[in-house]
Design a protein around this motif. Structure first.
Motif, PDB file in Angstrom:
ATOM      1  N   ARG A  10       0.515  -0.988  -0.177  1.00  0.00           N
ATOM      2  CA  ARG A  10       0.232  -0.106   0.248  1.00  0.00           C
ATOM      3  C   ARG A  10       0.842   1.479   0.105  1.00  0.00           C
ATOM      4  O   ARG A  10       0.689   2.388  -0.643  1.00  0.00           O
ATOM      5  N   HIS A  11       1.705   1.427   0.931  1.00  0.00           N
ATOM      6  CA  HIS A  11       2.748   2.232   0.781  1.00  0.00           C
ATOM      7  C   HIS A  11       3.016   2.767  -0.128  1.00  0.00           C
ATOM      8  O   HIS A  11       3.670   4.033  -0.491  1.00  0.00           O
ATOM      9  N   SER A  38       1.191   3.777  -2.872  1.00  0.00           N
ATOM     10  CA  SER A  38       1.223   5.862  -2.916  1.00  0.00           C
ATOM     11  C   SER A  38       2.221   6.309  -3.381  1.00  0.00           C
ATOM     12  O   SER A  38       1.895   7.273  -3.289  1.00  0.00           O
ATOM     13  N   ALA A  39       2.799   6.044  -2.906  1.00  0.00           N
ATOM     14  CA  ALA A  39       4.684   6.761  -3.650  1.00  0.00           C
ATOM     15  C   ALA A  39       4.732   6.543  -4.852  1.00  0.00           C
ATOM     16  O   ALA A  39       6.006   6.864  -5.207  1.00  0.00           O
ATOM     17  N   ILE A  88      -5.760  -1.974  -4.974  1.00  0.00           N
ATOM     18  CA  ILE A  88      -4.449  -0.926  -5.138  1.00  0.00           C
ATOM     19  C   ILE A  88      -5.229  -0.182  -6.098  1.00  0.00           C
ATOM     20  O   ILE A  88      -4.943   0.616  -6.975  1.00  0.00           O
ATOM     21  N   ASP A  97      -4.163   0.770 -10.319  1.00  0.00           N
ATOM     22  CA  ASP A  97      -3.290   1.036 -11.081  1.00  0.00           C
ATOM     23  C   ASP A  97      -2.088   0.227 -11.277  1.00  0.00           C
ATOM     24  O   ASP A  97      -1.759  -0.070 -11.269  1.00  0.00           O
ATOM     25  N   ASP A 137       2.207  -0.717   8.842  1.00  0.00           N
ATOM     26  CA  ASP A 137       2.602   0.125   8.338  1.00  0.00           C
ATOM     27  C   ASP A 137       3.730   0.749   9.113  1.00  0.00           C
ATOM     28  O   ASP A 137       3.937   2.043   8.432  1.00  0.00           O
ATOM     29  N   GLU A 174       6.329   2.588   5.977  1.00  0.00           N
ATOM     30  CA  GLU A 174       6.836   3.971   5.979  1.00  0.00           C
ATOM     31  C   GLU A 174       8.370   3.661   5.773  1.00  0.00           C
ATOM     32  O   GLU A 174       9.002   4.612   5.093  1.00  0.00           O
ATOM     33  N   THR A 232       9.897   2.652   2.378  1.00  0.00           N
ATOM     34  CA  THR A 232       9.080   3.398   1.577  1.00  0.00           C
ATOM     35  C   THR A 232       9.852   4.201   1.262  1.00  0.00           C
ATOM     36  O   THR A 232      10.870   4.775   0.476  1.00  0.00           O
TER      37      THR A 232
END
Length: 242
Positions: free
Chosen positions: A25-26, A29-30, A51, A53, A214, A218, A221
């Motif tokens: 997910r992270h 999102s990036a 997700i 994309d 999460d 982080e 990422t």
């Protein structure tokens, strides 16, 4: 974006739950397109749909090289190749050392250590193709210390750390290798324990943990999105009271 203007692609093993799911997910999102690998394909398909994309779900066990080779072909054909590999698939099967858990020992070695090595071997050509790849190996605080009931688990993580450093030296600067060593994280990991005397205690301990997948996602990422002249080689991340 890569030099040929396609989105960067991240392959994540063990993506059906926990740190792997959160990392997917992270990274999405990036701006990464993600390839989700695990055995529980139903969960992967739900996550890929969420997700969107271009995320793809691939049923693959990291102990099965043929399945990983097939996954790499899909990633190349459908996404253009991998730029990031997150070796997250893992097992933590705790208990005192002895014959009772001999099958658990082999499973942990096959998944935690050999699985990461095999996934890296299979995807290595893709990761090196653009001269700007990243490998994230999910180790553990147990890769730096050990206690009486985690000997083989610790051995797999110490082994992962040593191999990662050798790999870093071999592949630099074209591919950055980062080891992430979490402490206790609120995931399904303790549920794998088969030793009756350990299961209840470890689940009770982990039920109080506030660090989540999460939090670790982080960190991952952040590492892969640094400028290419900067490499983060090792991160130990644990609950503040651990």
């Amino acid at each position: 974006m890569t030099e040929n203007s396609r989105p960067l692609v991240a392959v994540i093993t063990g993506a059906s739950s926990g740190i792997g799911e959160a990392t997917a997910r992270h990274l999405a999102s990036a701006g990464y397109r993600v390839a989700l690998l695990a055995r529980r394909v139903d969960r992967l398909e739900s996550l890929a749909a969420e997700i969107g994309d271009g995320a793809i779900a691939i049923e693959a066990d990291v102990t099965d090289r043929d399945a990983l080779v097939a996954a790499a072909l899909r990633v190349q054909d459908e996404l253009g190749g991998a730029d990031v590999l997150v070796n997250n698939a893992g097992l933590m099967l705790l208990g005192p050392f002895g014959s009772e858990q001999k099958d658990d020992y082999k499973r942990m070695i096959d998944v935690n250590l050999l699985g990461a090595m095999t996934a890296t071997e299979v995807f290595l050509d893709q990761l090196t193709a653009n001269g700007a790849g990243d490998i994230i190996n999910i180790s553990s605080v147990a890769g730096r210390t050990a206690v009486a009931v985690n000997g083989v688990y610790a051995a797999t993580k110490w082994g992962l750390n040593g191999w990662s450093e050798a790999l870093r030296q071999q592949l630099k600067p074209a591919v950055r290798v980062t080891v992430v060593e979490p402490g206790a994280v609120a995931t399904e990991l303790p549920q794998h324990t088969t030793h009756e005397g350990m299961r209840q205690g470890i689940q009770q301990l982990y039920s109080t943990v506030e660090v989540t997948g999460d939090d670790i996602a982080e960190v991952i990422t952040f590492a892969v999105t640094r400028p290419r002249h900067f490499a983060i080689h090792e991160v130990m991340a644990r609950p503040s009271g651990e």
